[in-house]
Design a protein around this motif. Sequence first.
Motif, PDB file in Angstrom:
ATOM      1  N   GLY A  19     -22.002 -18.817  17.244  1.00  0.00           N
ATOM      2  CA  GLY A  19     -21.840 -20.307  16.822  1.00  0.00           C
ATOM      3  C   GLY A  19     -23.024 -20.378  15.900  1.00  0.00           C
ATOM      4  O   GLY A  19     -23.325 -20.467  14.722  1.00  0.00           O
ATOM      5  N   PRO A  20     -24.443 -20.304  16.611  1.00  0.00           N
ATOM      6  CA  PRO A  20     -25.658 -20.593  15.740  1.00  0.00           C
ATOM      7  C   PRO A  20     -26.023 -19.331  14.745  1.00  0.00           C
ATOM      8  O   PRO A  20     -26.504 -19.819  13.682  1.00  0.00           O
ATOM      9  N   ALA A  21     -25.548 -18.201  14.935  1.00  0.00           N
ATOM     10  CA  ALA A  21     -25.885 -17.231  14.055  1.00  0.00           C
ATOM     11  C   ALA A  21     -25.093 -17.570  12.813  1.00  0.00           C
ATOM     12  O   ALA A  21     -25.563 -17.311  11.799  1.00  0.00           O
ATOM     13  N   SER A  22     -23.934 -18.154  13.003  1.00  0.00           N
ATOM     14  CA  SER A  22     -23.047 -18.486  11.656  1.00  0.00           C
ATOM     15  C   SER A  22     -23.662 -19.900  10.982  1.00  0.00           C
ATOM     16  O   SER A  22     -23.500 -19.705   9.934  1.00  0.00           O
ATOM     17  N   VAL A  23     -24.358 -20.553  11.704  1.00  0.00           N
ATOM     18  CA  VAL A  23     -24.969 -21.662  11.251  1.00  0.00           C
ATOM     19  C   VAL A  23     -26.165 -21.406  10.067  1.00  0.00           C
ATOM     20  O   VAL A  23     -26.410 -21.701   8.929  1.00  0.00           O
ATOM     21  N   PHE A  24     -26.798 -20.232  10.638  1.00  0.00           N
ATOM     22  CA  PHE A  24     -28.188 -19.901  10.257  1.00  0.00           C
ATOM     23  C   PHE A  24     -27.841 -19.061   8.780  1.00  0.00           C
ATOM     24  O   PHE A  24     -28.234 -19.097   7.651  1.00  0.00           O
ATOM     25  N   GLY A 170     -24.399 -25.302  21.041  1.00  0.00           N
ATOM     26  CA  GLY A 170     -25.355 -24.478  20.182  1.00  0.00           C
ATOM     27  C   GLY A 170     -25.185 -24.783  18.654  1.00  0.00           C
ATOM     28  O   GLY A 170     -26.193 -24.522  18.056  1.00  0.00           O
ATOM     29  N   ILE A 171     -24.009 -24.908  18.130  1.00  0.00           N
ATOM     30  CA  ILE A 171     -23.911 -24.998  16.766  1.00  0.00           C
ATOM     31  C   ILE A 171     -24.271 -26.483  16.337  1.00  0.00           C
ATOM     32  O   ILE A 171     -25.180 -26.332  15.322  1.00  0.00           O
ATOM     33  N   ASP A 172     -24.186 -27.458  17.193  1.00  0.00           N
ATOM     34  CA  ASP A 172     -25.107 -28.746  16.666  1.00  0.00           C
ATOM     35  C   ASP A 172     -26.376 -28.672  16.790  1.00  0.00           C
ATOM     36  O   ASP A 172     -26.992 -29.084  15.704  1.00  0.00           O
ATOM     37  N   MET A 173     -27.081 -27.888  17.771  1.00  0.00           N
ATOM     38  CA  MET A 173     -28.349 -27.693  17.719  1.00  0.00           C
ATOM     39  C   MET A 173     -28.801 -26.891  16.647  1.00  0.00           C
ATOM     40  O   MET A 173     -29.980 -27.247  16.127  1.00  0.00           O
ATOM     41  N   ALA A 174     -28.069 -25.610  16.128  1.00  0.00           N
ATOM     42  CA  ALA A 174     -28.691 -24.911  15.165  1.00  0.00           C
ATOM     43  C   ALA A 174     -28.480 -25.754  13.948  1.00  0.00           C
ATOM     44  O   ALA A 174     -29.599 -25.519  13.131  1.00  0.00           O
ATOM     45  N   LEU A 175     -27.584 -26.621  13.669  1.00  0.00           N
ATOM     46  CA  LEU A 175     -27.423 -27.525  12.699  1.00  0.00           C
ATOM     47  C   LEU A 175     -28.703 -28.407  12.411  1.00  0.00           C
ATOM     48  O   LEU A 175     -29.113 -28.717  11.318  1.00  0.00           O
TER      49      LEU A 175
END
Length: 323
Positions: A19-24, A170-175
């Motif tokens: 999830g975070p990797a996709s955001v970055f 984790g996606i929200d935090m990465a955003l």
Amino acid sequence: MHHVVLIVYPGFELLDMSGPASVFNGANRALSQQGKPALYKVVLVSAQGGAIESSSGVVVETRPITEIRQGDAHTVLVVGAEREQLLPAVADPILRAAIPGLAAKAERFGSICTGGFVLAALRLLDGHRIATHWDSCKPFTENFPSVTVDPDALYVVDERLWTSAGVTTGIDMALAMVAHDLDAAIAGEVAKRLILYARRPGYQSQFSPLLQAQVKGDSPFADLIGWIQANLDAPLDVPSLAARAGLTERTFHRKFVAAAGETPARFVEIARLDAARMLLSRGLSLKSVAAQVGLFPPARLADAFERRFGVAPRLFRDMHAEL
């Protein structure tokens, strides 16, 4: 280049990492579309390096964590897992030796979901406020009393420490990291590309009254609750809801409280105020929000909002509206 180091181990939760990797990666894509160079480089590391299998069976290739020099990792995040897979990671001597140095030199460090247990065992969370998966809040508090666990937040930012709750948060935090590093417009574009309904702020609770009521398998009101959510601007008094459910008002009230844990009136107000909070964070006017959530006129919304959240809706919007 901003190096994001994601620390994994056998049995890790795949979405905590992907999830975070996709955001970055999405942020790099958005920058490319603007003719700008990529900012992020995601690096997966583990104790020994090599192929690491996630809990879902998907295998990822990693570098040994010892290859990452202190200061070269700008963001360091430990991903989560279920208890059985997490305990060996907490005790792993290579991870225990490497993580403190990386965290000390990073611009920010933290965890996703239960990954916070690894950091807490290293005393890196002492005196801090953190978020973790709702099912882990109690054991976290019992095992690490020097850490303040926020049981409601989706993610918490405490100085350089960033921690998120369960899995998709984790996606929200990465955003939020992307918005911090670049701007809210880029973060919004990434969220749009990922088909996210909204970019959720950290203060939003892990628990939705709608979801809590709907997930009860024997709930007779799952369809009705979905209808309430989609029609917050409609009359949602007990007579109207009882008629829609095909029950007498007294029977409806009794069965609804048993199923949802709240009276119908309280449940509807919570749903309306949660929706109002999300709309206000998007910068909408009080008049528009009040009409959309069924708390019109705006003075009615203001009274209910301040009673629930302890802050006036106009001030909340000014503090949290996306730029």
